[in-house]
Design a protein around this motif. Structure first.
Motif, mmCIF file in Angstrom:
data_model
loop_
_atom_site.group_PDB
_atom_site.id
_atom_site.type_symbol
_atom_site.label_atom_id
_atom_site.label_comp_id
_atom_site.label_asym_id
_atom_site.label_seq_id
_atom_site.Cartn_x
_atom_site.Cartn_y
_atom_site.Cartn_z
ATOM 1 N N SER A 51 0.863 -1.179 0.000
ATOM 2 C CA SER A 51 0.000 0.000 0.000
ATOM 3 C C SER A 51 0.897 1.226 0.000
ATOM 4 C CB SER A 51 -0.908 0.005 1.236
ATOM 5 O OG SER A 51 -0.144 0.093 2.420
ATOM 6 N N GLY A 54 0.607 3.413 3.723
ATOM 7 C CA GLY A 54 1.186 2.919 4.963
ATOM 8 C C GLY A 54 2.366 2.012 4.791
ATOM 9 N N LYS A 56 2.280 -1.028 4.033
ATOM 10 C CA LYS A 56 2.020 -2.396 4.452
ATOM 11 C C LYS A 56 2.262 -3.329 3.277
ATOM 12 C CE LYS A 56 -1.185 -5.173 7.117
ATOM 13 N NZ LYS A 56 -2.357 -5.192 7.970
ATOM 14 N N THR A 57 2.900 -4.461 3.545
ATOM 15 C CA THR A 57 3.274 -5.374 2.472
ATOM 16 C C THR A 57 2.618 -6.740 2.624
ATOM 17 O OG1 THR A 57 5.263 -6.010 3.697
ATOM 18 C CG2 THR A 57 5.484 -4.228 2.086
ATOM 19 N N TYR A 58 2.466 -7.411 1.501
ATOM 20 C CA TYR A 58 1.828 -8.717 1.446
ATOM 21 C C TYR A 58 2.638 -9.601 0.493
ATOM 22 C CZ TYR A 58 -2.015 -5.879 3.164
ATOM 23 O OH TYR A 58 -2.796 -4.998 3.891
ATOM 24 N N VAL A 103 -5.389 -0.047 1.931
ATOM 25 C CA VAL A 103 -4.541 -0.707 2.926
ATOM 26 C C VAL A 103 -4.465 -2.208 2.680
ATOM 27 C CG1 VAL A 103 -4.202 -1.203 5.362
ATOM 28 C CG2 VAL A 103 -5.031 1.047 4.646
ATOM 29 N N THR A 104 -5.629 -2.857 2.617
ATOM 30 C CA THR A 104 -5.645 -4.314 2.480
ATOM 31 C C THR A 104 -5.542 -4.712 1.022
ATOM 32 O OG1 THR A 104 -7.055 -4.462 4.430
ATOM 33 C CG2 THR A 104 -6.925 -6.396 3.031
#
Length: 125
Positions: A51, A54, A56-58, A103-104
């Motif tokens: 994202s 933020g 944020k990693t996946y 985000v997700t």
């Protein structure tokens, strides 16, 4: 609106490679950017996502611990650092943006709105 992936090439097993995905035409912050790959004869599969806002990693289970996704907001570019490459990582890698999520991240290719042309990564054994 364009996404341009680059950085692919031919490497040996165990080597590293960094892919870049440069976005132009608009800023894709704060949305989710994803990396997918497609090997010959196989379906497109999720690799990683980040994202913009933020950070944020996946990751997919198959690359977790070996690949790292990052972003440079100033350059409107997302990177995929790949280490300990394996022959099964051989595929065309594409980047994409999901304008519905901030985000997700989704792992479904159909959820992504814009796609860049791919860059080929070939890992020899």
């Amino acid at each position: 609106v364009q996404l341009q992936a680059s950085g692919g090439g031919l490497v040996q097993a165990g080597d590293s490679l960094r892919l870049s995905c440069a976005a132009s035409g608009r800023t894709f912050s704060p949305y989710v950017m994803g990396w997918f790959r497609q090997a010959p004869g196989k379906e497109r599969e999720f690799v990683a996502a980040i994202s913009w806002s933020g950070g944020k990693t996946y990751y997919s289970d198959s690359v977790k611990g070996r690949f790292t996704v990052s972003s440079d907001n100033a350059k409107n570019t997302v990177y995929l650092q790949m280490k300990s490459l394996k022959p099964e990582d051989t595929a065309v890698y594409c980047c994409a943006v999901d304008l519905q999520r901030i985000v997700t991240a989704s792992m479904r290719p159909d959820d992504y709105d814009y796609w860049g042309q791919g860059t080929l990564v070939t890992v020899s054994s």
